[in-house]
Design an enzyme around this catalytic site. Structure first.
Site, mmCIF file in Angstrom:
data_model
loop_
_atom_site.group_PDB
_atom_site.id
_atom_site.type_symbol
_atom_site.label_atom_id
_atom_site.label_comp_id
_atom_site.label_asym_id
_atom_site.label_seq_id
_atom_site.Cartn_x
_atom_site.Cartn_y
_atom_site.Cartn_z
ATOM 1 N N ASP A 394 0.846 -1.198 0.000
ATOM 2 C CA ASP A 394 0.000 0.000 0.000
ATOM 3 C C ASP A 394 0.887 1.257 0.000
ATOM 4 O O ASP A 394 1.883 1.292 -0.704
ATOM 5 C CB ASP A 394 -0.997 -0.058 1.154
ATOM 6 C CG ASP A 394 -1.940 -1.247 1.022
ATOM 7 O OD1 ASP A 394 -2.482 -1.446 -0.076
ATOM 8 O OD2 ASP A 394 -2.098 -2.013 1.991
ATOM 9 N N SER A 395 0.579 2.246 0.792
ATOM 10 C CA SER A 395 1.283 3.530 0.662
ATOM 11 C C SER A 395 2.721 3.513 1.166
ATOM 12 O O SER A 395 3.466 4.468 0.938
ATOM 13 C CB SER A 395 0.507 4.625 1.402
ATOM 14 O OG SER A 395 -0.699 4.911 0.728
#
Length: 590
Positions: A394-395
């Site tokens: 993810d981020s």
């Protein structure tokens, strides 16, 4: 997911059967009947592959530090969700964007149910066949013709068989057969006793005893096991039908090698005499019988009539064909690894790691915590299994997106601002121009998607492989691969990579490393500085994955950490951050 294993099984079985059938067609004349039959042993090995842990044959790990590859269909549908700023850490904002992925759970359940129904059905058929054999054994009577029994013992000696094998007669069978793994029986049809000559008995015994010597009784069970597991693939049924024929031809050839040339036709006539048999006995797959279908009998008679004692096949050619088959079938191993997504795991070997029970900090979440003490050169890990399981970054990937862009001169430490294009974003904080520092702190998706676009897909792929970033799989597509898609990384790998990044062991320019470090800084107290990045995985409107990775710098030491948590619909990077701070405080680190 069962669907993944089902697809792997279908592909492996279909490919393997096709390869073996083609090799038989193209090179069959170069092989003896025995080698022809043993070629099918490769099929057993291939059908076993989907059940073997992928680390045992993961070739990519030999060349890329344990990388494995997977594919995942990208999705362009997007829903919006987010969480507020973390109190006490005023710079970090754990914003996330939900992506829509196909929900295959119902389809997976349907496929699994259908497969299990088929397995139960064929298991029932196998049990019914075993019960039929039991009735045949119980209703049979001992064979009492002493002259024939003496002949039988002579046949055993010719084949160097010492085990006790019982000969019985039964009204339930119309063709000679052999069965039984522990106590083996040769069953003769009682209704044909009046016309069988001693020569006929000799041929029958030599045939059935060759089946016993070649372990064909055990092979029957193996065939039925794989036929039950792969019942859904018609190619597997074709393969085992051809395998049984090759086995009979190989057995016939073994008998012919013991006979003189004048006995070949007599042996063939003995087989033909049992052609008219009941359908019931021909369907007993746990036995080997002298007879077979009319088509099989025709092919066997053709092979018998064409047999020549003096004909020799080249051993070198046979070995070459076997090596060729093994190479072609081995080609599929990396592709099996590609599909084994739920087993995508990093193989971590650190004898000095300390495994601790920190479940009280995780508040019911499934997850892991990994800490590396630089001075002690020691890992402290909670949940060993989860610590090496690769999940979407993810981020947290954005750390390396920024680094790749700096190295590719897409941005520079002095000028990293990208202009907002005016398109309304899901968060107000994203609706403005951004530089690398603000984009990392606010986790601005559009900023890093633009960086990746300018950096280039091939460059990103190359950089991920060079730094050994998880499975380095970008097949999910630009802007998608790092968010609930193909790219995966484990908490242990996150920590290892953070160390390499922090100490600039990646071979990148020092000023670029420094620029990203400054953007990752969150806060400090009197004794330490905290830097890090959160990540939230939101799929189909549900927050299912939460990350917080980073490091704590003290006057005398540096600690690298990664926390990952998972839940069906209620987790986030902010929650991972809370858990991390609680653990670090408990350990007296921050």
């Amino acid at each position: 997911m069962f669907l993944t294993h089902f697809i792997i099984g279908l592909l492996v079985s279909s490919f393997s059967v096709t390869v073996i059938l083609l090799i038989r067609k193209w090179f069959g004349r170069q092989l003896t009947a025995k080698w022809h039959y043993h070629l099918w042993m490769f099929l057993f090995m291939a059908l076993t592959l989907p059940f073997i842990p992928t680390d045992l044959y993961n070739f990519s790990s030999l060349f890329s530090g344990g990388d494995t590859y997977q594919t995942h269909a990208p999705s362009s549908n997007v829903d919006i969700t987010g969480t507020d700023m973390m109190q006490g850490l005023h710079l970090i904002q754990d914003f996330s964007v939900s992506v829509n992925r196909p929900d295959l759970s119902l389809f997976n359940m349907g496929v699994m149910s259908l497969w299990m129904l088929g397995v139960l059905l064929f298991t029932f058929i196998m049990i019914r066949g075993w019960l039929t054999l039991r009735r045949i054994r119980n209703d049979s009577s001992a064979f009492s013709n002493q002259e024939v029994l003496v002949l039988f013992e002579e046949c055993k000696k010719r084949l160097q068989i010492n085990k006790s094998i019982k000969i019985v007669i039964s009204k339930r069978v119309q063709s000679p057969m052999i069965f039984g793994l522990f106590q083996t029986y040769i069953v003769l049809p009682s209704q044909h006793e009046n016309w069988l000559s001693l020569k006929d008995y000799e041929y029958i015994f030599l045939h059935e005893l060759n089946h016993y010597k070649n372990k064909d009784l055990l092979t029957n069970y193996v065939i039925l096991f794989y036929q039950t597991i792969y019942w859904f693939n018609p190619l597997v049924w074709v393969a085992f039908r051809e395998m049984r024929l090759d086995r009979e031809i190989a057995c016939d050839t073994s008998v012919l090698q013991l006979l003189d040339d004048h006995s070949f036709s007599e042996y063939g006539h003995t087989i033909i005499n049992f052609l008219d048999l009941s359908k019931r006995s021909s369907k007993l797959q746990l036995v080997t019988q002298l007879n077979g279908s009319k088509l099989q009998i025709k092919k066997r008679i053709e092979q018998i009539s064409a047999y020549n004692h003096s004909e020799k096949k080249s051993i070198k050619k046979s070995v070459f064909i076997y090596v060729l088959a093994s190479i072609i079938l081995t080609i599929q191993l990396p592709f099996i690894s590609v599909f084994a997504t739920e087993n995508d795991r990093y193989y971590f070997n650190n004898d000095g790691a300390v495994y601790e029970d920190l479940h009280q900090f995780f508040k019911g979440y499934e997850g892991s915590f990994v800490l590396y003490d630089h001075n002690a050169e020691q890992y402290r890990i909670y949940n060993e299994e989860k610590s090496t399981l690769r999940v979407s970054p993810d981020s947290t990937y954005k750390i390396y997106s920024a680094l790749f862009a700096l190295e590719s001169n897409v941005i520079s430490p002095e000028e990293s601002t990208l202009l907002w294009d005016g398109m309304e974003q899901p968060y107000e904080a994203w609706n403005m121009d951004q530089d690398v520092s603000s984009a990392l702190q606010k986790s601005v998706n559009w900023y890093f998607q633009e960086l990746d676009r300018r950096t280039g897909f091939e460059t990103i792929q190359s950089n991920l492989e060079e730094i050994n970033y998880g499975n380095s799989d970008v097949s999910g597509g630009m802007g998608e691969f790092w968010h609930g898609s193909s790219l995966k990384i484990s908490p242990v790998e996150q920590v290892e990579l953070l160390q390499a990044f922090y100490n600039n062991q990646l071979g990148y320019k020092e000023m670029h490393i420094k620029a990203v470090k400054e953007a990752l800084f969150l806060e400090k107290n009197e004794e330490a500085r905290l830097s890090g990045k959160t990540g939230t995985g939101a799929v189909n409107g549900k927050n299912i994955n939460g990350w917080f990775i980073g490091y704590v710098e003290t006057k005398n030491n540096t600690y690298f950490f990664a926390t990952n948590i998972q839940d069906e619909d209620d987790t986030s990077g902010s929650k991972a951050l809370e858990i991390t701070l609680s653990i670090l405080k408990n350990l007296g680190i921050y």
